[in-house]
Design an enzyme around this catalytic site. Structure first.
Site, PDB file in Angstrom:
ATOM      1  N   ARG A 103    -101.426 -10.775 -77.769  1.00 26.48           N
ATOM      2  CA  ARG A 103    -100.044 -10.965 -77.276  1.00 26.48           C
ATOM      3  C   ARG A 103     -99.110 -11.511 -78.349  1.00 26.48           C
ATOM      4  O   ARG A 103     -98.080 -12.116 -78.048  1.00 26.48           O
ATOM      5  CB  ARG A 103    -100.007 -11.922 -76.081  1.00 26.48           C
ATOM      6  CG  ARG A 103    -100.599 -11.317 -74.838  1.00 26.48           C
ATOM      7  CD  ARG A 103    -100.679 -12.301 -73.708  1.00 26.48           C
ATOM      8  NE  ARG A 103    -101.294 -11.656 -72.558  1.00 26.48           N
ATOM      9  CZ  ARG A 103    -100.649 -11.330 -71.447  1.00 26.48           C
ATOM     10  NH1 ARG A 103     -99.387 -11.607 -71.302  1.00 26.48           N
ATOM     11  NH2 ARG A 103    -101.291 -10.735 -70.464  1.00 26.48           N
ATOM     12  N   GLU A 129     -88.227 -31.248 -72.186  1.00 21.77           N
ATOM     13  CA  GLU A 129     -88.838 -30.045 -72.769  1.00 21.77           C
ATOM     14  C   GLU A 129     -89.648 -29.385 -71.665  1.00 21.77           C
ATOM     15  O   GLU A 129     -89.370 -29.650 -70.496  1.00 21.77           O
ATOM     16  CB  GLU A 129     -89.654 -30.377 -74.037  1.00 21.77           C
ATOM     17  CG  GLU A 129     -90.633 -31.513 -73.921  1.00 21.77           C
ATOM     18  CD  GLU A 129     -91.961 -31.141 -73.347  1.00 21.77           C
ATOM     19  OE1 GLU A 129     -92.074 -31.254 -72.105  1.00 21.77           O
ATOM     20  OE2 GLU A 129     -92.887 -30.811 -74.103  1.00 21.77           O
ATOM     21  N   SER A 163     -83.347 -30.994 -80.625  1.00 18.31           N
ATOM     22  CA  SER A 163     -82.634 -29.839 -81.180  1.00 18.31           C
ATOM     23  C   SER A 163     -81.279 -29.628 -80.513  1.00 18.31           C
ATOM     24  O   SER A 163     -80.422 -28.943 -81.049  1.00 18.31           O
ATOM     25  CB  SER A 163     -83.480 -28.581 -81.017  1.00 18.31           C
ATOM     26  OG  SER A 163     -83.740 -28.350 -79.649  1.00 18.31           O
ATOM     27  N   ASP A 164     -81.123 -30.201 -79.319  1.00 15.23           N
ATOM     28  CA  ASP A 164     -79.839 -30.088 -78.623  1.00 15.23           C
ATOM     29  C   ASP A 164     -79.659 -31.309 -77.734  1.00 15.23           C
ATOM     30  O   ASP A 164     -80.620 -32.043 -77.487  1.00 15.23           O
ATOM     31  CB  ASP A 164     -79.761 -28.788 -77.811  1.00 15.23           C
ATOM     32  CG  ASP A 164     -80.924 -28.613 -76.866  1.00 15.23           C
ATOM     33  OD1 ASP A 164     -82.031 -28.272 -77.347  1.00 15.23           O
ATOM     34  OD2 ASP A 164     -80.763 -28.843 -75.673  1.00 15.23           O
TER      35      ASP A 164
HETATM   36  N1  HPA Z   1     -84.273 -27.950 -72.049  1.00 12.30           N
HETATM   37  C1  HPA Z   1     -85.572 -27.707 -71.921  1.00 12.30           C
HETATM   38  N2  HPA Z   1     -86.369 -27.578 -72.965  1.00 12.30           N
HETATM   39  C2  HPA Z   1     -85.835 -27.703 -74.190  1.00 12.30           C
HETATM   40  C3  HPA Z   1     -84.505 -27.959 -74.378  1.00 12.30           C
HETATM   41  C4  HPA Z   1     -83.680 -28.088 -73.245  1.00 12.30           C
HETATM   42  O1  HPA Z   1     -82.464 -28.319 -73.358  1.00 12.30           O
HETATM   43  N3  HPA Z   1     -84.276 -28.009 -75.718  1.00 12.30           N
HETATM   44  C5  HPA Z   1     -85.441 -27.794 -76.317  1.00 12.30           C
HETATM   45  N4  HPA Z   1     -86.396 -27.614 -75.395  1.00 12.30           N
END
Ligand code: HPA
Length: 235
Positions: free
Chosen positions: A43, A181, A205-206
């Site tokens: 996969r 996450e 990351s955000d």
């Molecule tokens: N939500 C869920 N999982 C994630 C996010 C998010 O904003 N950013 C990185 N993994």
């Protein structure tokens, strides 16, 4: 060979890093490991074994979400007798004090996922990191001059929410949950149930309060630093 991993017995190390993205597994194998050999392409979920500072380690992509993550973690533990699993992933910051690029050590992971809650009807289980790995990561991070934030996170089944849900994360913020996450609670559940050691390290990351996110290059740079910390846990 297991259902989703085509490696032969002995081809996977006792210590395995688990990024969600299989191409990140490839990148780690190509840039941080020596003598890396690809053992899985089923996969496209790439897995490699190589050496890091002379220690044998593997790195296996898992895909996104608890169900996918738990398929790979279960097969690594049951079929390949892996002893240590360290998730390396990204997360969305939930609290003001959590900043973009922070490295988060998930001491525990709450979850809305039936992949965990189904086992505890009317009760709650607290998916928790290995204390030994958490302590070692904390000590190594200090030596490597890499500040960590440690605490509870949320592993959610959903990345996207409908507007009628309102702010799906405020409840979790009220209880000091650092970030969201989609995998760690499943990993910690399996580690407890199947008797291995696990830890999740995440880079922010955000941010779900500010809407900010890091650039793709920054994401890679931060990720590499965190991966070096994760690799420092190999014995
Ligand atoms: N939500 C869920 N999982 C994630 C996010 C998010 O904003 N950013 C990185 N993994």
């Amino acid at each position: 060979m297991s259902i989703h991993i085509e490696a032969k017995q002995g081809e996977i190390a006792d210590f395995v890093l688990l990024p969600g993205d299989p191409l990140r597994a490839k990148h780690i194998a190509e840039t941080l490991l020596t003598d890396a050999v690809c053992y899985n392409n089923v996969r496209g979920m790439l897995g490699y074994t190589g050496l890091y500072n002379g220690k044998r380690v593997s790195v296996q992509g898992t895909g996104m979400g608890l169900p996918s993550h738990m398929i790979y973690a279960t097969e690594l533990i049951n079929d390949y007798k892996v002893k240590t699993l360290v998730r390396i992933g990204t997360c969305g910051g939930l609290l003001q004090e959590v900043k973009l690029r922070d490295i988060i050590l998930a001491i525990s992971s709450s979850t809305d996922s039936a992949a965990v809650t189904r086992y505890f009807p009317g009760m709650t289980f607290a998916p928790t990191a290995s204390f030994r790995l958490a302590q070692l990561a904390s000590a190594n991070a200090l030596k490597m001059n890499m500040p960590l934030k440690a605490g509870n996170i949320l592993s959610s089944d959903l990345f996207y929410h409908f507007p009628e849900e309102g702010d799906a994360y405020q409840l979790w913020r009220n209880y000091g949950t650092l970030a969201v996450e989609m995998e760690s609670a499943g990993l910690y559940l399996l580690a407890s149930r199947l008797g291995i050691e696990a830890l999740s390290l995440l880079t922010v990351s955000d941010h779900l309060l500010t809407g900010e996110h890091v650039t793709a290059e920054e994401r890679q740079f931060n990720f590499t630093n965190m991966t070096k910390l994760a690799l420092s846990l190999a014995e």
